[in-house]
Design a protein around this motif. Sequence first.
Motif, PDB file in Angstrom:
ATOM      1  N   TRP A   3       0.835  -1.200   0.000  1.00  0.00           N
ATOM      2  CA  TRP A   3       0.000   0.000   0.000  1.00  0.00           C
ATOM      3  C   TRP A   3       0.869   1.249   0.000  1.00  0.00           C
ATOM      4  O   TRP A   3       2.065   1.168   0.255  1.00  0.00           O
TER       5      TRP A   3
ATOM      6  N   ILE B 223       0.812   5.597   1.105  1.00  0.00           N
ATOM      7  CA  ILE B 223       0.102   6.607   1.914  1.00  0.00           C
ATOM      8  C   ILE B 223       0.723   7.979   1.674  1.00  0.00           C
ATOM      9  O   ILE B 223       1.936   8.147   1.777  1.00  0.00           O
TER      10      ILE B 223
ATOM     11  N   HIS C  41      -1.826   0.418  16.799  1.00  0.00           N
ATOM     12  CA  HIS C  41      -2.348  -0.877  16.333  1.00  0.00           C
ATOM     13  C   HIS C  41      -1.201  -1.821  16.013  1.00  0.00           C
ATOM     14  O   HIS C  41      -0.058  -1.401  15.818  1.00  0.00           O
TER      15      HIS C  41
ATOM     16  N   GLY D 297       5.772  13.969  10.515  1.00  0.00           N
ATOM     17  CA  GLY D 297       4.803  12.863  10.612  1.00  0.00           C
ATOM     18  C   GLY D 297       5.432  11.488  10.530  1.00  0.00           C
ATOM     19  O   GLY D 297       4.802  10.547  10.028  1.00  0.00           O
TER      20      GLY D 297
ATOM     21  N   THR E  66       6.338   7.865  11.573  1.00  0.00           N
ATOM     22  CA  THR E  66       5.540   6.876  12.309  1.00  0.00           C
ATOM     23  C   THR E  66       5.993   6.786  13.772  1.00  0.00           C
ATOM     24  O   THR E  66       7.189   6.830  14.061  1.00  0.00           O
TER      25      THR E  66
ATOM     26  N   HIS F  91       2.319   0.379  16.688  1.00  0.00           N
ATOM     27  CA  HIS F  91       2.775   1.568  15.965  1.00  0.00           C
ATOM     28  C   HIS F  91       1.576   2.427  15.580  1.00  0.00           C
ATOM     29  O   HIS F  91       0.438   1.957  15.647  1.00  0.00           O
ATOM     30  N   SER F  92       1.848   3.654  15.154  1.00  0.00           N
ATOM     31  CA  SER F  92       0.747   4.547  14.777  1.00  0.00           C
ATOM     32  C   SER F  92       1.226   5.615  13.803  1.00  0.00           C
ATOM     33  O   SER F  92       2.348   6.117  13.947  1.00  0.00           O
ATOM     34  N   GLY F  93       0.369   5.985  12.868  1.00  0.00           N
ATOM     35  CA  GLY F  93       0.600   7.191  12.070  1.00  0.00           C
ATOM     36  C   GLY F  93       0.386   8.394  12.990  1.00  0.00           C
ATOM     37  O   GLY F  93      -0.278   8.280  14.032  1.00  0.00           O
TER      38      GLY F  93
ATOM     39  N   ARG G 170       3.947  14.147   3.322  1.00  0.00           N
ATOM     40  CA  ARG G 170       4.798  12.970   3.576  1.00  0.00           C
ATOM     41  C   ARG G 170       4.296  11.801   2.742  1.00  0.00           C
ATOM     42  O   ARG G 170       3.137  11.413   2.830  1.00  0.00           O
TER      43      ARG G 170
ATOM     44  N   PHE H 182       4.566   0.938   1.186  1.00  0.00           N
ATOM     45  CA  PHE H 182       4.756  -0.233   2.055  1.00  0.00           C
ATOM     46  C   PHE H 182       4.629  -1.529   1.271  1.00  0.00           C
ATOM     47  O   PHE H 182       3.782  -1.644   0.371  1.00  0.00           O
TER      48      PHE H 182
HETATM   49  O1  LIG Z   1       1.467   6.311   8.096  1.00  0.00           O
HETATM   50  C1  LIG Z   1       2.130   5.847   9.023  1.00  0.00           C
HETATM   51  O2  LIG Z   1       3.072   6.432   9.530  1.00  0.00           O
HETATM   52  C2  LIG Z   1       1.756   4.504   9.619  1.00  0.00           C
HETATM   53  C3  LIG Z   1       0.856   3.707   8.758  1.00  0.00           C
HETATM   54  C4  LIG Z   1       0.349   2.468   9.410  1.00  0.00           C
HETATM   55  O3  LIG Z   1       0.492   2.260  10.577  1.00  0.00           O
HETATM   56  C5  LIG Z   1      -0.350   1.476   8.598  1.00  0.00           C
HETATM   57  O4  LIG Z   1      -0.570   1.690   7.397  1.00  0.00           O
HETATM   58  O5  LIG Z   1      -0.681   0.390   9.159  1.00  0.00           O
END
Ligand SMILES: O=C(O)CCC(=O)C(=O)O
Length: 267
Positions: free
Chosen positions: A97, A99, A123, A161, A163, A204-206, A215, A219
């Motif tokens: 994916w 982002i 999550h 931003g 992670t 972890h978290s965005g 940004r 992935f």
């Molecule tokens: O965007 C981010 O820094 C983390 C993204 C993320 O945790 C995810 O896609 O599962």
Amino acid sequence: MYRGTMLTEDQLRTFSERGWVVQPDVFDPNSLGRYQEAFDEHIDGHSEARLQHDDIIRSIQFVVNFDVRFRDCLMAPQIIEENRQITGTELKYITSWIISRNPAPGRYEDRNALLAPDSQSWHRDLRPKWGIYPHDSDPRLINSVYNNSMVLLTDIGKDDGGTLMLDGSHRIEGSWQDLLGKCDVSQLTGSAGSVVYFSETLMHSGVAVLGERRRDVMFIAYGPPWFKTWYRSTVPDVVLADVSDELQRNILEGWDMFGYHGQHPAM
Ligand SMILES: O=C(O)CCC(=O)C(=O)O
């Protein structure tokens, strides 16, 4: 056979202790330019593959199906070999994916609130007991069954931003609320062209972008050949037919073979 850069002993130890590690300079500016073009061409398309699409975050799933440039990047030999090091097995594709994250609208007024650890979307998709196992020969190292590789297309400095990670949570069971009391919060920084490897057992978290730059990250997730492909991520035959590299095709397809690789560890 690949003979380029690999994760060093120190990096593997960092991965073992923290659950994540940064490998700098995997891609040069030329390659990054090519991947950024693919990113920009696809980030607003594919409505059937959208994970999120609003003023702040745009995210598209299973991008390896859509463009050879995504496969060239996310299946680069260095990324594959380094995933083999941390997984300790042959690989199978799980999902991919991209982002794009815009600066947060409230970044001037609400900086502290936007960064507050207990208001993030922590999550992980795998429990530590399902995901972490001993390395074959070095007791200071681990292998992790399901790992994300995040390619930084843009530089990520302090306010960009990066992670958030709960250091060491990849080995500890519990909810994010429990783990916030037990693990340090780290925030990723790194230059464009770096790859960040992290176990999917790591909490972890965005987090909000507080600076002025968008940004962009890409992935891919790999696991062992016996792992399930992620929801809706099966690679269609028409895409597989287009993949000339046999290793890439096997990794994407999931190795149609008798038994598994490495059933008998090297002595
Ligand atoms: O965007 C981010 O820094 C983390 C993204 C993320 O945790 C995810 O896609 O599962």
